[in-house]
Design a protein around this motif. Structure first.
Motif, short mmCIF file in Angstrom:
data_model
loop_
_atom_site.label_atom_id
_atom_site.label_comp_id
_atom_site.label_asym_id
_atom_site.label_seq_id
_atom_site.Cartn_x
_atom_site.Cartn_y
_atom_site.Cartn_z
N ARG A 207 0.83 -1.22 0.00
CA ARG A 207 0.00 0.00 0.00
C ARG A 207 0.86 1.26 0.00
O ARG A 207 0.56 2.23 -0.69
N GLN A 208 1.97 1.19 0.77
CA GLN A 208 2.86 2.37 0.85
C GLN A 208 3.53 2.62 -0.49
O GLN A 208 3.63 3.76 -0.95
N VAL A 209 3.98 1.53 -1.12
CA VAL A 209 4.65 1.67 -2.43
C VAL A 209 3.68 2.33 -3.42
O VAL A 209 4.03 3.28 -4.13
N ARG A 210 2.45 1.85 -3.42
CA ARG A 210 1.45 2.36 -4.35
C ARG A 210 1.17 3.85 -4.07
O ARG A 210 1.11 4.67 -4.99
N PHE A 211 1.10 4.19 -2.78
CA PHE A 211 0.82 5.58 -2.40
C PHE A 211 1.95 6.50 -2.87
O PHE A 211 1.71 7.57 -3.42
N VAL A 212 3.18 6.05 -2.65
CA VAL A 212 4.34 6.88 -3.04
C VAL A 212 4.36 7.07 -4.55
O VAL A 212 4.59 8.17 -5.06
N LEU A 213 4.09 5.98 -5.29
CA LEU A 213 4.16 6.06 -6.75
C LEU A 213 3.05 6.93 -7.34
O LEU A 213 3.23 7.62 -8.34
N LEU A 214 1.86 6.89 -6.70
CA LEU A 214 0.74 7.66 -7.24
C LEU A 214 0.72 9.09 -6.71
O LEU A 214 0.08 9.96 -7.29
N GLY A 215 1.41 9.32 -5.59
CA GLY A 215 1.32 10.65 -4.97
C GLY A 215 -0.08 10.85 -4.42
O GLY A 215 -0.59 11.98 -4.40
N GLY A 216 -0.74 9.77 -4.01
CA GLY A 216 -2.11 9.84 -3.50
C GLY A 216 -2.75 8.47 -3.59
O GLY A 216 -2.04 7.46 -3.74
N PHE A 217 -4.10 8.43 -3.55
CA PHE A 217 -4.77 7.13 -3.60
C PHE A 217 -5.16 6.74 -5.03
O PHE A 217 -5.49 5.59 -5.29
N GLU A 218 -5.21 7.72 -5.93
CA GLU A 218 -5.50 7.37 -7.32
C GLU A 218 -4.68 8.25 -8.27
O GLU A 218 -4.07 9.24 -7.84
N ILE A 219 -4.67 7.86 -9.55
CA ILE A 219 -3.85 8.59 -10.52
C ILE A 219 -4.37 10.01 -10.71
O ILE A 219 -5.56 10.23 -10.86
N GLY A 220 -3.46 10.97 -10.67
CA GLY A 220 -3.84 12.37 -10.86
C GLY A 220 -2.62 13.19 -11.21
O GLY A 220 -1.57 12.63 -11.57
N SER A 221 -2.75 14.51 -11.07
CA SER A 221 -1.65 15.41 -11.42
C SER A 221 -0.36 15.08 -10.66
O SER A 221 0.73 15.19 -11.21
N ASN A 222 -0.52 14.68 -9.38
CA ASN A 222 0.67 14.35 -8.57
C ASN A 222 1.43 13.19 -9.20
O ASN A 222 2.67 13.19 -9.24
N THR A 223 0.66 12.18 -9.67
CA THR A 223 1.30 11.01 -10.28
C THR A 223 2.09 11.45 -11.51
O THR A 223 3.24 11.06 -11.70
N LEU A 224 1.45 12.28 -12.33
CA LEU A 224 2.09 12.72 -13.57
C LEU A 224 3.42 13.42 -13.27
O LEU A 224 4.44 13.13 -13.90
N LEU A 225 3.40 14.32 -12.29
CA LEU A 225 4.62 15.05 -11.96
C LEU A 225 5.69 14.10 -11.45
O LEU A 225 6.86 14.18 -11.84
N ARG A 226 5.29 13.16 -10.57
CA ARG A 226 6.27 12.20 -10.03
C ARG A 226 6.90 11.37 -11.14
O ARG A 226 8.12 11.21 -11.19
#
Ligand code: HEM
Length: 260
Positions: A207-226
């Motif tokens: 769960r932590q790995v997924r959170f770090v990679l997404l920058g949240g709980f679902e795909i969004g702007s944070n994910t894109l930037l990361r």
């Protein structure tokens, strides 16, 4: 006999020679070209200067003075390691071009890719070079690994370089995957949803790995930037370091493995 006036071409040659001499005497010139360089004034073809040429050149320094006969045969390595490196350089150059036209935000990413293809000179060509180059690099790295395995080059003293190679394969796949999200289209969005959901099943830290990679709980702007920062900066940086170690070890482990 009457003296003839010097020809214009001779005068010009004298002038060029004079200027060349002055440039070669300058401190700036001699600070760039080390002693023994063929570009220095008064270079002579002596054994000492020949060895200087090898020692001072980065390219000659990277290549050993002696190589085994079979190692230069294209049929032994199939140049697959070299091809992987070439593709990495190609991807770096085309990637820098793409960066001039792409902004990693949910509002702009897809539009930027669209206008890159339709309004930017050579945009479609360079984007496709980048995409096909990425596919080819995955293929060539994999085939290179298969070639190394086939020749048993993972055995001592090359086992450490095999491990470095496995890391390079992982980084190549990660570079491919992080780049996949950047066009921000439906294909990218759902591919990354599936991928990060799978990572969510990692034991203990899933769960932590997924959170770090997404920058949240679902795909969004944070994910894109990361993923953008991972794709254009962090992963290439790490790959360059690993490639430097890889090439250095090829050299230190006695060059390419060979028939007994
Ligand atoms: C970005 C990826 C990679 C690049 C750019 C790269 C580059 C190279 C180059 C230029 C060579 C020397 C010439 C040749 O064998 O073609 C080489 C040799 C070698 N590579 Fe790689 N490589 C990569 C990935 C890998 C992978 C995935 C493995 C294995 C898991 C690996 C293991 C080795 C080994 C063991 C050697 C020594 C081969 C021998 O002595 O015959 N490399 N690599």
């Amino acid at each position: 006999m009457a003296k003839t006036a010097p020809r214009r071409s001779d005068q010009l040659a004298d002038k060029v020679g004079e200027i060349t001499g002055k440039v070669q005497d300058s401190q700036a010139w001699n600070s760039i070209f080390r002693p023994g360089s063929i570009f220095r004034k008064g270079y002579t073809d002596s054994p000492r200067n020949r060895s200087y040429v090898i020692m001072n050149s980065v390219l000659y320094h990277l290549h050993p003075v002696k190589v085994k006969r079979h190692a230069v045969k294209v049929s032994y390595t199939l140049c697959l390691g070299g091809l992987s490196f070439f593709l990495f350089i190609l991807l770096t150059v085309t990637g820098i071009f793409l960066m001039f036209f792409y902004r990693p935000t949910a509002a702009q990413a897809w539009d930027d890719i669209y206008s890159l293809q339709t309004a930017v000179a050579f945009g479609l060509l360079v984007r496709n070079m980048h995409r096909w180059g990425a596919h080819l690099m995955v293929l060539s790295v994999f085939l290179h690994m298969a070639r190394v395995f086939y020749h048993g080059a993972y055995k001592p003293p090359r086992e450490f370089n095999w491990v470095i190679g496995v890391m390079l394969l992982q980084f190549t796949l990660l570079l491919s995957f992080t780049g996949y999200l950047l066009p921000w289209d439906q294909l990218a969005l759902w591919a990354v949803t599936v991928g990060t959901n799978m990572m969510g099943y990692t034991p203990v830290f899933g769960r932590q790995v997924r959170f770090v990679l997404l920058g949240g709980f679902e795909i969004g702007s944070n994910t894109l930037l990361r993923w953008y920062v991972l794709h254009v900066l962090m992963l290439p940086f790490v790959v360059v370091i690993f490639m430097a170690i890889h090439f250095w070890r090829v050299r230190k482990d006695g060059g390419i493995s060979g028939p007994l």
